[in-house]
Each structure stands twice: as C-alpha cells, then as structure tokens.
Design a protein around this motif. Structure first.
Motif, mmCIF file in Angstrom:
data_model
loop_
_atom_site.group_PDB
_atom_site.id
_atom_site.type_symbol
_atom_site.label_atom_id
_atom_site.label_comp_id
_atom_site.label_asym_id
_atom_site.label_seq_id
_atom_site.Cartn_x
_atom_site.Cartn_y
_atom_site.Cartn_z
ATOM 1 N N ARG A 1 0.980 -1.177 -0.050
ATOM 2 C CA ARG A 1 0.218 -0.086 -0.153
ATOM 3 C C ARG A 1 0.888 1.315 -0.173
ATOM 4 N N ASP A 2 1.954 1.337 0.517
ATOM 5 C CA ASP A 2 3.032 2.305 0.616
ATOM 6 C C ASP A 2 4.300 1.847 0.521
ATOM 7 N N PRO A 3 5.143 1.384 -0.864
ATOM 8 C CA PRO A 3 6.480 1.007 -0.615
ATOM 9 C C PRO A 3 7.636 2.152 -0.681
ATOM 10 N N ASN A 4 6.936 3.175 0.118
ATOM 11 C CA ASN A 4 7.881 4.010 0.443
ATOM 12 C C ASN A 4 8.647 4.699 -1.021
ATOM 13 N N PHE A 5 7.944 4.637 -2.168
ATOM 14 C CA PHE A 5 8.342 5.543 -3.198
ATOM 15 C C PHE A 5 8.139 6.747 -2.791
ATOM 16 N N GLN A 6 8.854 7.608 -3.701
ATOM 17 C CA GLN A 6 8.750 9.124 -3.184
ATOM 18 C C GLN A 6 7.970 9.988 -4.551
ATOM 19 N N PHE A 7 6.793 9.305 -4.699
ATOM 20 C CA PHE A 7 5.689 9.671 -5.623
ATOM 21 C C PHE A 7 4.427 8.613 -5.366
ATOM 22 N N PRO A 8 3.271 9.385 -5.734
ATOM 23 C CA PRO A 8 2.058 8.642 -5.873
ATOM 24 C C PRO A 8 2.188 7.211 -6.243
ATOM 25 N N LEU A 9 1.506 6.332 -5.668
ATOM 26 C CA LEU A 9 1.264 4.901 -6.131
ATOM 27 C C LEU A 9 0.191 5.060 -7.127
ATOM 28 N N LYS A 10 0.272 4.131 -8.246
ATOM 29 C CA LYS A 10 -0.745 4.185 -9.286
ATOM 30 C C LYS A 10 -1.246 2.704 -9.326
ATOM 31 N N ASP A 11 -2.472 2.571 -9.643
ATOM 32 C CA ASP A 11 -2.941 1.318 -9.647
ATOM 33 C C ASP A 11 -2.642 0.477 -10.786
ATOM 34 N N GLU A 12 -1.752 0.990 -11.903
ATOM 35 C CA GLU A 12 -1.262 0.399 -13.001
ATOM 36 C C GLU A 12 0.184 0.188 -12.879
ATOM 37 N N PHE A 13 0.629 0.401 -11.721
ATOM 38 C CA PHE A 13 1.858 0.048 -11.375
ATOM 39 C C PHE A 13 2.089 -1.584 -10.972
ATOM 40 N N PRO A 14 3.110 -2.287 -11.209
ATOM 41 C CA PRO A 14 3.381 -3.701 -10.686
ATOM 42 C C PRO A 14 3.345 -3.688 -9.077
ATOM 43 N N VAL A 15 2.515 -4.646 -8.475
ATOM 44 C CA VAL A 15 2.518 -4.659 -7.151
ATOM 45 C C VAL A 15 3.847 -4.987 -6.498
ATOM 46 N N VAL A 16 4.269 -4.381 -5.477
ATOM 47 C CA VAL A 16 5.524 -4.884 -4.778
ATOM 48 C C VAL A 16 5.315 -4.863 -3.365
ATOM 49 N N CYS A 17 6.418 -5.352 -2.658
ATOM 50 C CA CYS A 17 6.626 -5.389 -1.396
ATOM 51 C C CYS A 17 5.600 -6.495 -0.880
ATOM 52 N N VAL A 18 5.311 -7.574 -1.867
ATOM 53 C CA VAL A 18 4.434 -8.676 -1.442
ATOM 54 C C VAL A 18 5.439 -9.962 -1.513
ATOM 55 N N SER A 19 5.219 -10.932 -0.718
ATOM 56 C CA SER A 19 6.213 -12.063 -0.511
ATOM 57 C C SER A 19 5.540 -13.402 -1.501
ATOM 58 N N TRP A 20 6.391 -14.426 -1.651
ATOM 59 C CA TRP A 20 5.862 -15.624 -2.131
ATOM 60 C C TRP A 20 4.651 -15.889 -1.508
ATOM 61 N N THR A 21 4.454 -15.902 -0.332
ATOM 62 C CA THR A 21 3.412 -16.386 0.425
ATOM 63 C C THR A 21 2.106 -15.561 -0.077
ATOM 64 N N ASP A 22 2.123 -14.263 -0.101
ATOM 65 C CA ASP A 22 1.301 -13.531 -0.364
ATOM 66 C C ASP A 22 1.054 -13.778 -1.887
ATOM 67 N N ALA A 23 1.884 -13.839 -3.016
ATOM 68 C CA ALA A 23 1.601 -14.344 -4.304
ATOM 69 C C ALA A 23 0.821 -15.276 -4.386
ATOM 70 N N ARG A 24 1.056 -16.238 -3.475
ATOM 71 C CA ARG A 24 0.250 -17.691 -3.728
ATOM 72 C C ARG A 24 -1.100 -17.390 -3.145
ATOM 73 N N ALA A 25 -1.141 -16.581 -2.177
ATOM 74 C CA ALA A 25 -2.567 -16.351 -1.618
ATOM 75 C C ALA A 25 -3.470 -15.574 -2.903
ATOM 76 N N PHE A 26 -2.751 -14.942 -3.380
ATOM 77 C CA PHE A 26 -3.679 -14.140 -4.352
ATOM 78 C C PHE A 26 -4.221 -15.021 -5.647
ATOM 79 N N CYS A 27 -3.133 -15.968 -5.900
ATOM 80 C CA CYS A 27 -3.391 -16.943 -6.935
ATOM 81 C C CYS A 27 -4.541 -17.888 -6.547
#
Length: 372
Positions: free
Chosen positions: A168-194
């Motif tokens: 939700r806030d990866p500490n980028f110094q600019f606003p997060l956009k919905d069309e950016f790739p999601v980051v700061c997610v683990s292998w466990t989080d990615a599998r939960a999404f799947c």
C-alpha cells in the motif's frame, strides 16, 4: 541491483556445475506441433476480479527452449556494458551452459505483472493481510536519505528493512498508481492471491477443475520470457543491449525523484522515463515479446513457484519440503543491464521475504503444489 540485496542467496552454493549440460552434439529445440483441440498461441483468457478490474493471460503452447546462459553471455554480463559485479558466483546460478528444456504442457501466462489495482481488488474481497502488514512485519524499501554507496569508506546500501511499509506504501517518493506492478509482496502473499483468484474464477464458471491460477514454474517462466526463441539469447529481442531501448525499464539515464542524480551503477545509455517502477505494459507493442508478454525483463523481479537450486533452473518442478527459498527472475528497475537478462535468477531469503523491487506474475496451468 549490483550489491547486497536481500535476494542474494546466503552462500548457498557448493562448486557449481550446470544442471544437465548439453552433450557435445549440438541440440536444437524443435517446433512442437499443436494437438487437436488445443488453444491457439496467444489466445486470451480474462479473469474478472470485480469492480471492472480484469487480469489477462495469453496461451503459450508446449515447446522447447534453451535454458541458462553461455560463458560468453556471462562474460558480457560482468563486462563494461553489462555492468554486473565481477568476481561473484551470481552468474553461475544460470548453469554452466544452455540446456535444451521442454515444457510439455500448454499454459496461459500473465500478459503483465500483477498490478497494484489487481492486488487491491484481492485484498478488499478477501480481507487478506500481507506478511509485511502483519504485527512485526517489515519489507525492504528504498531509503530516500541514501546518497551513494561510499564504496571506498563505509558501504551504505539504498534498500533497508522498514516496518510500517507494504504494497500500500512501498516508500516510493511519488504517488502509487493502480497500473504499477504490485511490490512488497512475498511468495506467500503471491500464492494467496493465486488461490483466491482460482476460487473466484471457478465459482464464476470460467475455470475448469483441471486448471488453476498459480505462480509459474521456473521453466514456464524462462520459456515465456524468451518469447518463442529457439536460440540462447541474452534478451528476448537478441543480444544487443541497444535494441532494448523503448522495450524495458532498468537502471538507465533517469534522475531519482527530486534529485539531479541517476542510479550510480552501470546503466542503459538512454532514458526509459522511470528511475523506479513503470506502469505495466508501459512500452506497448515494442515492450512485448514473441508471445505478446510485456515486461519480462526489468521493471520488477518476478517470484516463481520453484525452490532455488544454485546449480541452475530445472525442467521439472523443483519444490522443496523445507527451508524454501523461492526463485525470482527477470531483474528490476534498479538493475544494471547484465542483471536483467532472460537467464538471470536469484533465490529469495525465504517465503515471507518482500522488497519494493519484487513483484510477481501469474499463469494458468495444470496444478503444481509445493508441500508447504
């Protein structure tokens, strides 16, 4: 990046041989004839996540490719143009020589990396809390106070573990956009999404029981990355870095937010417009490979299903029972050209590790389940 990332394997390796090196007789990948009733290459599958959010995958038929890299490619990667740090074992993780590798089943590959908007839809619908958001959780983020490596004095790294930061806030110094790739997610989080997406699409009657949404296997990922090429190439478009202009987002001639400085590493000699993440499919047709897949090299590291073997990738699924260290592929926006090739691979520190340079891409294929 070139230095000390959390992705770097913790000296996992014994002397590194290649995984199944090719015999001296030259082995060439063959075209595999499509079977009756099989989908056509490039056939689109759409998952509807709700709220108008869709996720597209493209069909890739069974086939063969050359996995790994040649000694010449490794030398280029650590040379003046590739810019990867020389004298480490990192390139050896690609195996000693390219190996003929078969993907025996067809599958659909994510047309882009999973986006912030797609992941938000999952979090809202399921109430899922990522590893970084849990009590005591943290994720690796860029420290905007960082000014340089200071390699001759006290080395300082640009990324550090930060509590309170997440997708939700990866500490980028600019606003997060919905069309950016999601980051700061683990292998466990990615599998939960799947897993959520599989249930969601099955309930809607759009996904048969013989298929599931999951992370790609390492062989599926590299086959998809190479875009149907039967040669052992550095990038999906060929060996020339210059031909990558307007195709991928890596360390290039782009100022960091609010500074008159670029990343202090080797870089592509052009501006790609982004010192950090770019929106997925930002480069349009030119950024898509022969399978129509965008951003396979650069933008964000993509975690895959397999467990990391420092000797090289596997044709068959490599799914460990314990001490699981997921493989990540493809390089990221901060990487030097030599670290964003088709063959590049690293092992993550563990299944709960996350980083603002790491995301994922899904595929649709036959089920493969790690023991954990």
């Amino acid at each position: 990046g070139a230095f000390g990332q959390g992705e770097e394997p913790q000296s996992a390796a014994a002397p590194l041989a290649g995984a199944q090196p090719v015999a001296s007789k030259k082995v060439e990948p063959k075209q595999v004839e499509p079977k009756q009733g099989e989908p056509k290459q490039g056939e689109l599958r759409r998952a509807e996540l709700g709220g108008g959010v869709v996720l597209e995958t493209l069909y890739i038929p069974p086939g063969e490719f050359m996995m790994g890299s040649t000694p010449e490619e490794k030398r280029w990667a650590t040379g003046i143009e590739g810019g990867a740090q020389a004298g480490t074992e990192r390139e050896s993780y690609e195996g000693t020589t390219p190996r003929l590798t078969r993907v025996k089943h067809g599958f659909w590959m994510g047309r882009t990396e999973v986006t912030v908007g797609q992941f938000r839809r999952f979090a809202e619908a399921s109430g899922y809390v990522t590893d970084a958001e849990k009590p005591g959780g943290k994720t690796q983020c860029f420290n905007p106070q960082w000014t340089g490596y200071n390699l001759t004095t006290k080395v300082t790294h640009p990324w550090e573990p930060m509590p309170g930061k997440s997708w939700r806030d990866p500490n980028f110094q600019f606003p997060l956009k919905d069309e950016f790739p999601v980051v700061c997610v683990s292998w466990t989080d990615a599998r939960a999404f799947c897993d959520w997406l599989t249930r969601h699409e099955r309930e809607a009657g759009r996904l048969p029981a013989t298929l599931e949404y999951r992370l790609p296997l390492e062989a599926e990922w590299e086959y998809a990355c190479r875009g149907g090429s039967k040669e052992s190439l550095y990038y999906w478009w060929g060996n020339e870095l210059n031909d990558g202009e307007g195709r991928f987002n890596i360390s290039a001639v782009d100022f960091l937010p609010d500074r008159k400085r670029k990343w202090p590493l080797s870089s592509a000699p052009w501006s790609d417009g982004h010192s950090f993440v770019a929106p997925v499919d930002h480069f349009g047709q030119r950024g898509r490979n022969g399978f129509g897949i965008a951003d396979m090299c650069g933008n964000v590291w993509e975690v895959v299903l397999d467990h990391f073997d420092p000797k090289g990738g596997h044709e068959e699924p490599n799914l460990a029972a314990d001490n699981y260290r997921p493989v990540c592929r493809g390089g990221n926006y901060f990487d030097v050209p030599g670290n964003a090739r088709c063959a590049v691979r690293l092992g993550l520190a563990g299944i709960h590790y996350s980083d603002s340079r790491d995301g994922f891409r899904v595929c649709v294929g036959p089920p493969f389940r790690p023991a954990r």
